[in-house]
Design a protein around this motif. Structure first.
Motif, short mmCIF file in Angstrom:
data_model
loop_
_atom_site.label_atom_id
_atom_site.label_comp_id
_atom_site.label_asym_id
_atom_site.label_seq_id
_atom_site.Cartn_x
_atom_site.Cartn_y
_atom_site.Cartn_z
N ASP A 68 0.86 -1.19 0.00
CA ASP A 68 0.00 0.00 0.00
C ASP A 68 0.89 1.23 0.00
O ASP A 68 1.82 1.34 0.82
CB ASP A 68 -0.92 0.01 1.22
CG ASP A 68 -1.78 1.25 1.27
OD1 ASP A 68 -2.76 1.33 0.49
OD2 ASP A 68 -1.48 2.17 2.07
N VAL A 69 0.63 2.13 -0.93
CA VAL A 69 1.39 3.39 -1.03
C VAL A 69 0.41 4.54 -0.88
O VAL A 69 -0.60 4.61 -1.60
CB VAL A 69 2.11 3.49 -2.39
CG1 VAL A 69 2.80 4.84 -2.52
CG2 VAL A 69 3.13 2.37 -2.54
N CYS A 70 0.70 5.43 0.06
CA CYS A 70 -0.20 6.55 0.30
C CYS A 70 0.60 7.79 0.68
O CYS A 70 1.81 7.72 0.95
CB CYS A 70 -1.20 6.22 1.41
SG CYS A 70 -0.43 5.86 3.00
N ASP A 71 -0.08 8.94 0.67
CA ASP A 71 0.57 10.19 1.07
C ASP A 71 0.82 10.17 2.58
O ASP A 71 0.11 9.51 3.34
CB ASP A 71 -0.31 11.38 0.70
CG ASP A 71 -0.48 11.52 -0.81
OD1 ASP A 71 0.46 11.13 -1.54
OD2 ASP A 71 -1.53 11.99 -1.25
N GLY A 72 1.82 10.91 2.98
CA GLY A 72 2.16 10.96 4.39
C GLY A 72 3.66 11.03 4.58
O GLY A 72 4.43 11.22 3.62
N MET A 73 4.09 10.89 5.83
CA MET A 73 5.50 10.91 6.15
C MET A 73 6.19 9.75 5.43
O MET A 73 5.78 8.61 5.56
CB MET A 73 5.71 10.79 7.65
CG MET A 73 7.15 10.91 8.06
SD MET A 73 7.80 12.59 7.90
CE MET A 73 6.84 13.43 9.16
N PRO A 74 7.23 10.03 4.62
CA PRO A 74 7.93 8.96 3.90
C PRO A 74 8.44 7.89 4.86
O PRO A 74 9.13 8.18 5.83
CB PRO A 74 9.08 9.67 3.20
CG PRO A 74 8.62 11.08 3.05
CD PRO A 74 7.80 11.37 4.28
N ALA A 75 8.07 6.64 4.59
CA ALA A 75 8.47 5.50 5.43
C ALA A 75 8.30 4.22 4.64
O ALA A 75 7.60 4.17 3.63
CB ALA A 75 7.63 5.46 6.71
N PHE A 76 8.99 3.20 5.10
CA PHE A 76 8.90 1.87 4.47
C PHE A 76 8.75 0.86 5.60
O PHE A 76 9.72 0.54 6.29
CB PHE A 76 10.16 1.61 3.66
CG PHE A 76 10.09 0.38 2.78
CD1 PHE A 76 9.13 -0.60 2.96
CD2 PHE A 76 11.00 0.20 1.76
CE1 PHE A 76 9.06 -1.73 2.17
CE2 PHE A 76 10.96 -0.93 0.94
CZ PHE A 76 9.99 -1.90 1.14
N GLU A 77 7.53 0.38 5.79
CA GLU A 77 7.25 -0.56 6.87
C GLU A 77 6.88 -1.92 6.30
O GLU A 77 6.16 -2.01 5.30
CB GLU A 77 6.10 -0.04 7.75
CG GLU A 77 6.39 1.29 8.43
CD GLU A 77 7.48 1.19 9.48
OE1 GLU A 77 7.72 0.05 9.98
OE2 GLU A 77 8.09 2.22 9.81
N MET A 78 7.36 -2.98 6.98
CA MET A 78 7.04 -4.35 6.57
C MET A 78 6.53 -5.11 7.78
O MET A 78 7.14 -5.07 8.86
CB MET A 78 8.27 -5.05 5.99
CG MET A 78 8.76 -4.44 4.68
SD MET A 78 10.26 -5.24 4.05
CE MET A 78 9.69 -6.92 3.86
#
Length: 517
Positions: free
Chosen positions: A23-33
């Motif tokens: 899921d890719v959405c607007d917001g604070m750039p982050a990469f969570e798994m």
């Protein structure tokens, strides 16, 4: 945006389908798994970041969330790199979601975007086929392994950019890719490719030993050889693998699964239908023999599935390593129970073992043996009675005479013996048709009396020998199974006196082992 990509994870020697959501959405750039991930899977985000950047793909900074489900299965390994990268690109809109539907992806990604090979590809392709997916994308180095599975189209991946182009081409022109098993140069004739030293023709004399080996191969009986050093025990064990019939298609595929999980598929590629021969060193660990480890993997027992496991210098193996053989020899399966789950590995092996009668190896020749009675007893006590009881055939191997070694008369070759073994096994398959039993050694105790019908003379001898030789119940049934094999070799419908007599001769040595002092 949301996307989903299919992949798989190996559990034991089978695979479970895993869905990678992004899921890719607007917001604070982050990469969570998320999704119960091991450390190497969590580290995938750093590899994927670098791979996408070095592939010339520029993505806007956004919040990226990746989920791998089912969440109750612990994910480990690097096989998720490629599906995670593609799921992210699809969530960014760089790849249409319909391109990814019905395709299973697997592979590790390097920092420059190259797709690297991974272990366990064959079980993954089989899992995809069972789930109805007809297309699998794997690293190019794994393509020959994946192509074993018939009816599945394999897309070879070289790098991230090439994979995106490949799946687009496949979506537009699926007819340009061929499904099935193309010419992979996989050897399927089952002929033994070992050197001439492994042939029975290289063993001079030793008629009793050769006879025992043929009986063992015909009924897939476990065998113990006991004799002085240099008597030919190791040569005979190697030669046994040359007289075994080739694997069936189903057996070869099951064995290939094991080697695929271990990253050793190359060892099966050129001898796909040949039965394995494994001879681990006596310093092997418990996990090395039965399987295990932080991420459980099969051991030598499973690598010898449907073939021969030879244990040379049996008394030198650690006692726990030997005792772990007892259950697999009875059940033809290994169950490893771990916190992460239960793992099942196949263990249908023919065990052949060799040992010396004492530390120096020359007992009972007191002219050469220097061991005391206490030393001999300690040496023989390294083998437990329950393990010895699981050896169907025990044969003494004497030192060959000089006349036999220099004799000019040619010895019988393995190819000739193999024909007789195949004929005997054909008799067994016809007898056990529809029962699930393949060999005499696998007859359950409850059915021994039905399949091992004896002549009155043979039955009388068997009853007399039970008390005289102090046989256990397991030993009694094993004598009958071996006698059944000997009768099949002579195409006899019932077990006769001579068949029981010869079978008992192959059990007398276990009594000697416990009485030698």
């Amino acid at each position: 945006m949301y996307s989903i990509v299919s992949t798989a994870i190996v559990c034991g020697i089978r695979s479970v389908l895993i869905q990678v959501e992004a899921d890719v959405c607007d917001g604070m750039p982050a990469f969570e798994m998320v999704g119960v991930l091991s450390s190497e899977v969590k580290e995938a985000k750093e590899r994927i970041r670098a791979a996408i950047r070095n592939s010339g793909i520029r993505l806007a900074p956004k919040k990226i969330t990746v989920n791998l489900y089912p969440a109750d299965i612990r994910k480990s390994g690097t096989v998720f790199d490629l599906p995670i990268a593609l799921a992210i690109l699809a969530a960014y809109g760089r790849i249409p979601q319909e391109y990814l539907d019905n395709i299973l992806f697997a592979g590790e990604i390097s920092l420059n975007g190259e797709i690297r090979p991974t272990q366990g590809v064959l079980p993954m392709v089989l899992a995809a086929q069972e789930a109805g997916k007809k297309v699998v994308c794997v690293p190019r180095d794994n393509i020959r392994e994946a192509q074993i599975v018939k009816g599945v189209t394999i897309l070879p991946g070289d790098n991230l950019n090439q994979v995106t182009e490949l799946i687009e081409t496949f979506f537009d022109e699926p007819g340009t890719f061929m499904a099935g098993r193309p010419d992979t140069n996989i050897e399927e004739n089952g002929e033994n490719t070992q050197n001439a030293d492994s042939d029975f023709a290289s063993i001079h004399g030793q008629k009793i030993l050769k006879r025992a080996c043929e009986i063992a191969a015909s009924g897939r009986h476990n065998m113990l050889m006991l004799g002085s050093p240099g008597a030919g025990k190791t040569m005979a064990a190697r030669a046994v693998s040359t007289i075994l019939p080739p694997l069936t298609e189903e057996e070869a595929l099951e064995l290939a699964r094991v080697y695929s999980v271990m990253g050793m598929f190359g060892q099966r590629e050129t001898n796909f239908r040949q039965r394995p021969y494994r001879s681990p060193h006596h310093t092997i660990s418990l996990a090395g023999m039965a399987g295990g480890g932080t991420v459980p993997k099969p051991g030598e027992i499973s690598l010898a599935h449907k073939g021969v496991l030879f244990l040379d210098e049996l008394t030198e193996f650690a006692k726990p390593v030997l005792e772990v053989l007892r259950q697999p020899l009875e059940e033809q399966e290994i169950r490893l129970v771990r916190k992460s789950g239960t793992y099942f590995y196949p263990a249908d092996i023919m065990l052949i073992a060799a040992m010396n009668p004492c530390n120096c190896g020359y007992f009972p020749d007191r002219n050469r043996c220097t061991c005391s009675s206490a030393m001999i007893e300690r040496h023989l006590n390294k083998i437990s009675r329950p393990l010895l009881d699981r050896m169907d055939i025990c044969v003494e191997v004497s030192r060959p005479r000089l006349q036999e070694l220099i004799a000019k008369q040619p010895e019988e070759r393995s190819a000739q013996i193999r024909k007789r073994v195949q004929r005997t096994q054909h008799v067994q398959r016809e007898r056990f048709a529809g029962t699930g039993i393949l060999y005499n050694s696998r007859i359950p105790a409850s059915a021994v009396e039905n399949w091992c019908v004896m002549e009155p003379e043979g039955e009388e001898l068997m009853h007399e020998s039970f008390e005289r030789l102090k046989l256990t119940a397991r030993g009694y049934y094993r004598v009958l199974r071996v006698a059944r094999t000997i009768a099949d070799m002579e195409e006899a419908e019932k077990i006769g006196y001579s068949h029981v007599c010869e079978s008992l001769l192959y059990r007398s040595i276990d009594r000697k082992v416990w009485e030698w002092e």
